[in-house]
Design a protein around this motif. Structure first.
Motif, PDB file in Angstrom:
ATOM      1  N   ARG A 162       0.840  -1.200   0.000  1.00  0.00           N
ATOM      2  CA  ARG A 162       0.000   0.000   0.000  1.00  0.00           C
ATOM      3  C   ARG A 162       0.879   1.256   0.000  1.00  0.00           C
ATOM      4  NH1 ARG A 162      -4.035  -1.225   3.994  1.00  0.00           N
ATOM      5  NH2 ARG A 162      -4.539  -2.797   2.452  1.00  0.00           N
ATOM      6  N   ARG A 171       2.112   1.662  -3.476  1.00  0.00           N
ATOM      7  CA  ARG A 171       1.049   2.046  -4.418  1.00  0.00           C
ATOM      8  C   ARG A 171       0.692   3.521  -4.311  1.00  0.00           C
ATOM      9  NH1 ARG A 171      -2.759  -3.341  -3.828  1.00  0.00           N
ATOM     10  NH2 ARG A 171      -1.861  -4.486  -5.564  1.00  0.00           N
ATOM     11  N   MET A 172       0.933   4.096  -3.136  1.00  0.00           N
ATOM     12  CA  MET A 172       0.648   5.528  -2.994  1.00  0.00           C
ATOM     13  C   MET A 172       1.660   6.367  -3.768  1.00  0.00           C
ATOM     14  SD  MET A 172      -0.632   5.497   0.910  1.00  0.00           S
ATOM     15  CE  MET A 172      -0.649   7.226   1.173  1.00  0.00           C
ATOM     16  N   PHE A 203     -11.781  10.379  -3.311  1.00  0.00           N
ATOM     17  CA  PHE A 203     -11.765   9.060  -2.690  1.00  0.00           C
ATOM     18  C   PHE A 203     -10.360   8.579  -2.260  1.00  0.00           C
ATOM     19  CE2 PHE A 203     -11.912   4.395  -2.889  1.00  0.00           C
ATOM     20  CZ  PHE A 203     -12.890   4.149  -1.942  1.00  0.00           C
ATOM     21  N   PRO A 204      -9.396   8.514  -3.202  1.00  0.00           N
ATOM     22  CA  PRO A 204      -8.074   8.018  -2.751  1.00  0.00           C
ATOM     23  C   PRO A 204      -7.413   8.942  -1.743  1.00  0.00           C
ATOM     24  CG  PRO A 204      -7.975   8.786  -5.027  1.00  0.00           C
ATOM     25  CD  PRO A 204      -9.409   8.844  -4.625  1.00  0.00           C
ATOM     26  N   LYS A 243      -9.150   8.570   1.743  1.00  0.00           N
ATOM     27  CA  LYS A 243      -8.867   7.259   2.347  1.00  0.00           C
ATOM     28  C   LYS A 243      -7.417   7.143   2.811  1.00  0.00           C
ATOM     29  CE  LYS A 243     -12.875   5.636   1.983  1.00  0.00           C
ATOM     30  NZ  LYS A 243     -13.636   5.506   3.212  1.00  0.00           N
ATOM     31  N   ASN A 244      -6.527   7.894   2.137  1.00  0.00           N
ATOM     32  CA  ASN A 244      -5.111   7.763   2.482  1.00  0.00           C
ATOM     33  C   ASN A 244      -4.584   8.881   3.374  1.00  0.00           C
ATOM     34  OD1 ASN A 244      -4.276   5.289   1.094  1.00  0.00           O
ATOM     35  ND2 ASN A 244      -4.883   6.393  -0.740  1.00  0.00           N
ATOM     36  N   ARG A 263      -7.249  11.497 -11.372  1.00  0.00           N
ATOM     37  CA  ARG A 263      -7.429  10.761 -10.112  1.00  0.00           C
ATOM     38  C   ARG A 263      -6.107  10.156  -9.630  1.00  0.00           C
ATOM     39  NH1 ARG A 263     -11.564   5.886 -10.150  1.00  0.00           N
ATOM     40  NH2 ARG A 263      -9.871   4.971 -11.335  1.00  0.00           N
ATOM     41  N   GLU A 276     -14.778   1.174   8.125  1.00  0.00           N
ATOM     42  CA  GLU A 276     -15.479   1.987   7.114  1.00  0.00           C
ATOM     43  C   GLU A 276     -16.937   2.193   7.545  1.00  0.00           C
ATOM     44  OE1 GLU A 276     -13.992   3.337   4.666  1.00  0.00           O
ATOM     45  OE2 GLU A 276     -12.158   2.195   4.340  1.00  0.00           O
ATOM     46  N   ASP A 302      -7.529  -0.729  -5.370  1.00  0.00           N
ATOM     47  CA  ASP A 302      -6.336  -1.354  -4.778  1.00  0.00           C
ATOM     48  C   ASP A 302      -5.072  -0.568  -5.108  1.00  0.00           C
ATOM     49  OD1 ASP A 302      -7.137  -3.530  -3.219  1.00  0.00           O
ATOM     50  OD2 ASP A 302      -7.527  -4.757  -4.982  1.00  0.00           O
ATOM     51  N   VAL A 303      -4.921  -0.173  -6.381  1.00  0.00           N
ATOM     52  CA  VAL A 303      -3.673   0.518  -6.734  1.00  0.00           C
ATOM     53  C   VAL A 303      -3.620   1.950  -6.226  1.00  0.00           C
ATOM     54  CG1 VAL A 303      -3.100  -0.885  -8.752  1.00  0.00           C
ATOM     55  CG2 VAL A 303      -4.473   1.160  -9.052  1.00  0.00           C
ATOM     56  N   SER A 304      -4.773   2.477  -5.783  1.00  0.00           N
ATOM     57  CA  SER A 304      -4.697   3.832  -5.212  1.00  0.00           C
ATOM     58  C   SER A 304      -4.471   3.777  -3.697  1.00  0.00           C
ATOM     59  CB  SER A 304      -5.962   4.633  -5.552  1.00  0.00           C
ATOM     60  OG  SER A 304      -7.082   4.033  -4.957  1.00  0.00           O
ATOM     61  N   GLY A 305      -4.101   2.592  -3.203  1.00  0.00           N
ATOM     62  CA  GLY A 305      -3.755   2.470  -1.782  1.00  0.00           C
ATOM     63  C   GLY A 305      -4.949   2.258  -0.879  1.00  0.00           C
ATOM     64  N   VAL A 306      -6.131   2.012  -1.466  1.00  0.00           N
ATOM     65  CA  VAL A 306      -7.337   1.759  -0.663  1.00  0.00           C
ATOM     66  C   VAL A 306      -7.539   0.247  -0.585  1.00  0.00           C
ATOM     67  CG1 VAL A 306      -9.836   2.123  -0.520  1.00  0.00           C
ATOM     68  CG2 VAL A 306      -8.370   3.906  -1.471  1.00  0.00           C
TER      69      VAL A 306
END
Lengths: 257, 256
Positions: free
Chosen positions: A87, A90-91, A114-115, A118-119, A164, B36, B129-133
């Motif tokens: 993770r 991926r960021m 959203f991303p 969440k991050n 995005r 969540e 998944d690839v955006s870190g979520v």
């Protein structure tokens, strides 16, 4: 028009792939791939559909695991990463999907939020809005902020998909067929956007495509993939300066198309 | 490709192992922060509130029809005064949980299967998944928890509406007050009956959403796969609901 290469740092590799193999059942997709991408460099992976190009970037982002070989991205050995480290990596990556993969149930703003939300849990509303406006402005779609993905054209969806990924300020961009299914004018806009992203956000990129115009416009280097292997890696012009029948037919077919 | 036993047997065991892995991952993720909550509340609304109209109609008709069908048999023995008790036992011990589960398997299970399936084939799950979520936590855990909470609530509501349907029929024949009807209906219901019904509903909710999520999350073959995922989510969860019904009732009878 050939791109300038002054921004590439050849002393700093960001992606190192060695001897990579992947098969699905009886189908051997990748058969010994070697590739190094340097900081600030755009590398185009060119080849016909079904040759394993998308599989390659899915392994770089950890969506697929290789059968053998190494994938090192920004110092992370991707196949051996645990969930937390994956993770973290991926960021630092941005992945622009072939069909944009925008979340259907969310507006453009929510897709971009959203991303980030969440991050980064403690982000102020003002900073969030600034980030969204900055990336939407970069892709030229500030006016679409409250639209649903279904209200956007193919080209607009691609640009929002890129926005995005940019919102997380990635160091590496992975583009999967960025111009597939677009008309020539929109394709040119996307190609220009890819180059603009490289220059403005100082990203390194791998661009998966079968579109020669895209390859020429966006790539500092081109890797020609045939049957799961790179048959030639170099500048766009050097790739097609060859007597290899398979490469020449790919070139001719593209322009006849 | 070489198979250990045969293609079908190998594929069956692979599927079983995948489902097991999916369940294990759910229990690993469900207690691990971040939680969540917002998404879970949204899913509770989708599963619970949006099913109320359907449950109201089916529950009411179930109670009404069951009473109408049972009356002639009891009338033969002059035992129509037992109708509230009979309906109470039938509705609370069996009809309400089963009807709710089957309706929700059709409505909620197929919805989850189709939604996650289309997200899978359009790479929206990969994009998360690839955006870190953590897409599994955001999409799967929230839906399973929400459904496991909402189905028991819907079941209790369905039982109430069924009893109201039954009361309307009984009231049109005999002069009985609502209070007396409910007292008679619950006369033969023990705590164990109620607890087992509640427990079964939680299991049904878990099963419906687990199957829907598993089928959707593992969709392949494009839009055709989405249809298959939605279809299989309903078929498999209905089948499992009947198996679970039989097993849990057997267990409760042993305890009793």
């Amino acid at each position: 028009m050939q791109k300038e290469k002054g921004h590439i740092d050849y002393n700093t590799p960001v992606i190192i792939i060695k001897d990579l193999y992947k098969s699905f059942g009886d189908n051997d997709v990748l058969k010994g791939i070697d590739l190094t991408v340097y900081k600030g460099e755009n590398v185009v992976v060119l080849g016909r559909s079904g040759t394993g190009k998308s599989v390659l970037i899915k392994m770089i982002s950890g969506l697929l695991k290789p059968d053998s070989g190494t994938v090192n991205v920004l110092g992370y050995d991707v196949p051996s990463l645990n969930e937390k480290k994956l993770r973290e990596l991926r960021m630092k990556l941005g992945f622009s999907f072939q069909n944009s993969a925008l979340y259907d149930s969310m507006t453009v703003r929510e897709n971009l939020e959203f991303p980030l939300v969440k991050n980064s849990h403690h982000l102020a509303k003002k900073d969030l809005n600034n980030s969204i406006e900055r990336v939407l402005d970069a892709v030229g779609l500030l006016q679409s902020i409250n639209q649903m993905p279904s209200e956007l054209s193919g080209g607009q969806r691609k640009r929002i998909g890129i926005a995005r990924t940019l919102i997380m300020q990635p160091q590496i961009m992975l583009y999967d067929e960025p111009t597939a299914g677009l008309d020539p004018i929109t394709s040119t806009e996307i190609n220009n956007l890819i180059v603009a992203v490289q220059e403005k956000f100082h990203t390194s990129s791998i661009i998966i495509t079968h579109d020669l115009t895209c390859a020429k416009a966006t790539g500092d280097r081109v890797a020609m993939m045939l049957d799961g292997q790179f048959v030639k890696v170099g500048s766009f012009d050097s790739i097609f300066d060859t007597k290899d029948e398979r490469i020449n037919s790919f070139y001719e077919y593209n322009f006849i198309q | 490709m070489k198979y250990v036993i045969s293609k079908n047997v190998d594929s069956f065991f692979t599927d079983v192992s995948d489902v097991f892995g999916f369940v294990v991952r759910f229990f690993k993720e469900v207690f691990k922060p971040p939680f969540e909550f917002n998404e879970m509340i949204k899913q509770c609304y989708n599963v619970g509130v949006r099913s109320v109209a359907l449950i109201t109609v089916t529950g009411f008709i179930t109670g009404l029809v069951f009473t109408k069908q049972s009356r002639p048999s009891l009338a033969e023995f002059g035992a129509t005064s037992w109708l509230p008790s009979l309906v109470g036992i039938a509705v609370i011990k069996s009809l309400a949980p089963l009807v709710t589960a089957l309706i929700c398997a059709g409505k909620v299970g197929s919805g989850i299967g189709a939604e996650l399936g289309s997200m899978k084939v359009t790479e929206q799950i990969d994009a998360m998944d690839v955006s870190g979520v953590n897409a599994f936590k955001f999409l799967v855990v929230t839906r399973i928890v929400a459904t496991s909470i909402c189905i028991p609530l819907l079941m209790m509501y369905a039982a109430f509406v069924s009893l109201m349907g039954s009361y309307i029929d009984i009231h049109s024949h005999e002069n009985i007050t609502l209070l007396t009807f409910f007292q008679n209906a619950f006369q033969k219901i023990t705590f164990l009956d109620f607890a087992s019904t509640l427990f079964r509903s939680v299991i049904y909710g878990f099963t419906i959403s687990l199957v829907g999520c598993f089928k959707g999350y593992n969709t392949t073959q494009g839009t055709e796969g989405v249809g298959k995922a939605a279809n299989m989510a309903v078929v498999v969860s209905m089948f499992l609901i009947f198996i679970e019904e039989m097993a849990i009732i057997q267990m409760v009878n042993w305890i009793r």
